[in-house]
Design an enzyme around this catalytic site. Structure first.
Site, short mmCIF file in Angstrom:
data_model
loop_
_atom_site.label_atom_id
_atom_site.label_comp_id
_atom_site.label_asym_id
_atom_site.label_seq_id
_atom_site.Cartn_x
_atom_site.Cartn_y
_atom_site.Cartn_z
N ASP A 13 0.81 -1.23 0.00
CA ASP A 13 0.00 0.00 0.00
C ASP A 13 0.84 1.27 0.00
O ASP A 13 0.45 2.28 0.58
CB ASP A 13 -0.97 0.02 1.21
CG ASP A 13 -1.87 -1.19 1.21
OD1 ASP A 13 -2.22 -1.66 0.12
OD2 ASP A 13 -2.20 -1.67 2.31
N LYS A 16 2.16 2.41 -5.02
CA LYS A 16 2.95 1.97 -6.19
C LYS A 16 2.19 2.25 -7.48
O LYS A 16 2.78 2.59 -8.50
CB LYS A 16 3.24 0.46 -6.10
CG LYS A 16 4.04 0.04 -4.90
CD LYS A 16 4.16 -1.47 -4.80
CE LYS A 16 2.89 -2.19 -4.41
NZ LYS A 16 2.44 -1.97 -3.01
N GLY A 17 0.85 2.09 -7.41
CA GLY A 17 0.01 2.26 -8.60
C GLY A 17 0.21 3.62 -9.24
O GLY A 17 0.29 3.75 -10.45
N GLY A 40 -4.16 -4.17 -4.25
CA GLY A 40 -5.12 -3.12 -4.62
C GLY A 40 -4.35 -1.90 -5.05
O GLY A 40 -3.73 -1.24 -4.23
N HIS A 41 -4.33 -1.62 -6.33
CA HIS A 41 -3.54 -0.50 -6.84
C HIS A 41 -4.46 0.61 -7.35
O HIS A 41 -5.22 0.41 -8.28
CB HIS A 41 -2.58 -0.98 -7.94
CG HIS A 41 -1.57 -1.96 -7.43
ND1 HIS A 41 -0.69 -2.64 -8.22
CD2 HIS A 41 -1.31 -2.37 -6.16
CE1 HIS A 41 0.06 -3.42 -7.46
NE2 HIS A 41 -0.30 -3.29 -6.21
N THR A 129 -5.83 -11.62 3.13
CA THR A 129 -6.92 -11.00 2.39
C THR A 129 -8.01 -12.02 2.05
O THR A 129 -9.00 -11.67 1.42
CB THR A 129 -6.41 -10.37 1.09
OG1 THR A 129 -5.78 -11.39 0.31
CG2 THR A 129 -5.41 -9.26 1.37
N ARG A 143 3.11 -29.18 -5.89
CA ARG A 143 3.06 -29.79 -7.23
C ARG A 143 1.96 -30.81 -7.50
O ARG A 143 1.80 -31.27 -8.61
CB ARG A 143 4.44 -30.40 -7.61
CG ARG A 143 5.50 -29.36 -7.80
CD ARG A 143 6.85 -29.86 -7.39
NE ARG A 143 6.81 -30.21 -5.96
CZ ARG A 143 7.70 -30.97 -5.35
NH1 ARG A 143 8.69 -31.50 -6.04
NH2 ARG A 143 7.63 -31.21 -4.07
N GLN A 226 2.29 -5.86 -3.29
CA GLN A 226 2.67 -6.02 -1.89
C GLN A 226 3.92 -5.17 -1.60
O GLN A 226 4.13 -4.18 -2.28
CB GLN A 226 2.90 -7.50 -1.53
CG GLN A 226 1.64 -8.33 -1.44
CD GLN A 226 1.12 -8.80 -2.79
OE1 GLN A 226 1.85 -9.41 -3.54
NE2 GLN A 226 -0.13 -8.54 -3.07
N THR A 301 -7.97 -1.17 0.15
CA THR A 301 -8.74 -1.16 -1.10
C THR A 301 -9.33 -2.54 -1.38
O THR A 301 -10.38 -2.66 -2.01
CB THR A 301 -7.85 -0.82 -2.33
OG1 THR A 301 -6.50 -1.05 -2.01
CG2 THR A 301 -8.03 0.59 -2.79
N THR A 303 -9.90 -5.17 1.14
CA THR A 303 -10.77 -5.71 2.19
C THR A 303 -11.51 -4.64 2.98
O THR A 303 -12.35 -4.96 3.80
CB THR A 303 -9.93 -6.55 3.19
OG1 THR A 303 -8.88 -5.70 3.69
CG2 THR A 303 -9.30 -7.76 2.54
N ARG A 305 -10.42 -2.99 5.36
CA ARG A 305 -9.98 -2.93 6.75
C ARG A 305 -9.24 -1.62 7.04
O ARG A 305 -8.46 -1.16 6.19
CB ARG A 305 -9.01 -4.09 7.05
CG ARG A 305 -9.64 -5.45 7.04
CD ARG A 305 -8.61 -6.54 7.28
NE ARG A 305 -7.72 -6.73 6.13
CZ ARG A 305 -6.75 -7.63 6.09
NH1 ARG A 305 -6.50 -8.40 7.14
NH2 ARG A 305 -5.99 -7.76 5.02
N ARG A 307 -6.27 0.50 8.08
CA ARG A 307 -4.85 0.14 8.13
C ARG A 307 -4.24 0.65 9.43
O ARG A 307 -4.62 1.70 9.92
CB ARG A 307 -4.10 0.74 6.95
CG ARG A 307 -4.57 0.16 5.62
CD ARG A 307 -3.82 0.79 4.45
NE ARG A 307 -4.32 0.28 3.18
CZ ARG A 307 -4.48 1.03 2.08
NH1 ARG A 307 -4.17 2.31 2.10
NH2 ARG A 307 -4.94 0.49 0.97
N SER A 415 5.65 12.65 -3.88
CA SER A 415 4.24 12.77 -4.25
C SER A 415 3.50 13.56 -3.18
O SER A 415 3.61 13.28 -1.99
CB SER A 415 3.63 11.38 -4.42
OG SER A 415 2.26 11.51 -4.64
#
Ligand code: IMO
Ligand code: MG
Length: 427
Positions: A13, A16-17, A40-41, A129, A143, A226, A301, A303, A305, A307, A415
């Site tokens: 979170d 990054k998006g 979630g981005h 999540t 496998r 992540q 974004t 769940t 919840r 943060r 930013s």
């Protein structure tokens, strides 16, 4: 060598998006290489907010090819929904979305089993999540019961494998949970055959594709999901995700070795957030923590919840930066701290009476870590309209310089708001 990687250096979170979106116009291909719909981005532009989860942020730029590579675990039903969602916002997903035939597939029984594990962990729950991510990666490592995207476009393969897997899962799940409602193999086969038909035009050998593009001189961007501290090998185990979410995952998750990457950008929030369980030394359980949560709209974004919020932890972030091998950082959401009279940053920990600058490898030590802070005056003014570094108040500049000094890498981007325009690039 003209590939860029964007990697979160904290517990996810980090926004990054926004960075991926900003840099997309300098790249021709955007690659997601790990995780799944646990991510979630958020990308904002032209007054619209896009919430992406499995789709690479490249889908928002016409002409850019988006690749969901080998290391991603895909829930095809959720992906279908996500594609429909962005379509409603005017984004058409065409043949410029490629999906790896090696990527593993999430099934409903993964989510069912994850719910049982999380419940059984009680107060030691990871706080996942609940998207079946860990169980799907377990299947891959194990496998036996793994299905890949290359399988879902082969109905015969599904018809052969699914009944055996579903029988096995039903035995295990009923033993673990007496109320388990058995999964129906025929239903799952029908559903995934149809999903396979839908995604068939997109499914391909993305590794071969990416290497052809590199040879042709195309510019690639690797979109991390992540954060480095959630990495299965290098993060705060066991409170991590089930893949290499530090820079370590790029090669394994895409098939493209790091020597093709010329720029590794670490994304750092100007403070700390964490969702789910696990120690977070700088977490603030007071008014300041709530202030940061409100100002930063720190609610998950994926769940929803709330943060956990706290001061920037430079010990943890420095470690994240070392493990990921970034050569510069983007400091995000600086504006969230604008109203605070003073700002703190954790430069070291005290663990059992001893000062350390090293990030502990053992979870009990991290839980015992008391942050040692550097406190500096805040800037107490709105910075969201700043156009350049010089527009930032001196105290905000000093804070960013301190982040750079303590994390140990130069800051390249600051930013100051969610929009593309609210970004300052430093030389
Ligand atoms: P983005 O890409 C923040 C966290 C979960 C949980 C742990 C394991 O948006 O930064 P999982 O479902 O992966 O097994 O959960 O990892 N987690 C994230 N936290 N941002 C994310 O992704 C996350 N993806 C997983 O909250 O603590
Ligand atoms: Mg997230």
């Amino acid at each position: 060598m003209s590939a860029t990687a964007v990697i979160g250096l904290q517990w996810g979170d980090e926004a990054k998006g926004k960075i991926v979106d900003l840099l997309t116009d300098q790249h021709e291909i955007v690659v997601r290489y790990l995780g799944g719909n646990n991510a979630g981005h958020t990308v904002k532009f032209d007054g619209k907010t896009f919430k992406l989860s499995m789709l690479p942020a490249g889908v928002l730029r016409p002409g850019v090819v988006s690749v969901i590579a080998t290391g991603v675990v895909i829930n095809p039903t959720a992906l279908l929904k996500e594609i429909a969602g962005v379509k409603e916002q005017g984004i058409e997903i065409g043949d410029d979305l490629l999906i790896s035939d090696r990527a593993h597939v999430v099934f409903p029984y993964h989510m069912a089993e994850e719910a049982i594990y999380e419940k059984q962990r009680g107060d030691k729950a990871i706080g996942t999540t609940m998207r079946g991510i860990g169980l799907c990666y377990r299947e891959k490592a194990n496998r036996s019961h793994a299905i890949r995207m290359g399988d879902i476009i082969r109905p015969d393969v599904l018809r052969e494998k699914i009944p055996e897997i579903v029988d096995f899962k039903n035995i295990i799940l009923s033993a673990l949970d007496p109320e388990h409602k058995p999964f129906d193999a025929a239903e799952i086969i029908d559903q995934y055959v149809s999903l396979g038909e839908h995604f068939k035009p997109h499914i391909t050998d993305t590794t071969a594709f990416l290497h052809r593009q590199i040879k042709a001189g195309k510019r690639l961007m690797f979109e991390g999901a992540q954060g480095s501290l959630l990495d299965i090998d290098h993060g705060t185990f066991p409170f991590v995700t089930s893949s290499n979410s530090s820079g370590a995952g790029i090669h394994s998750g895409s098939g493209v070795p790091e020597r093709h990457i010329s720029q590794m950008i670490g994304v750092v929030k100007a403070y700390t957030t964490r969702v789910g369980g696990g120690p977070c030394p700088t977490e603030l359980l007071d008014e300041t923590g709530q202030h940061i949560r409100d100002e930063g709209n720190e609610y998950g974004t994926v769940t929803g919840r709330p943060r956990r919020c706290g001061w920037l932890d430079a010990v943890a972030t420095r470690y994240g930066s070392q493990v990921s091998g970034v050569d510069c950082i983007a400091v995000m959401l600086l504006d969230v701290l604008s109203k605070l009279p003073e700002v703190k940053i954790c430069e070291a920990y005290e663990i059992n009476g001893k000062r350390t600058e090293d990030f502990p490898s053992q979870i009990d030590d991290l839980a015992a870590a008391k942050p040692i802070y550097r406190t500096v005056p805040g800037w107490e003014c709105d910075i969201t309209a700043a156009k350049s570094w010089d527009d930032l108040p001196e105290n905000a500049q000093s804070y960013v310089k301190m982040v750079s000094e303590l994390v140990g890498v130069p800051v390249k981007i600051v930013s100051i708001g969610p929009d593309r325009e609210q970004t300052i690039f430093l030389d």
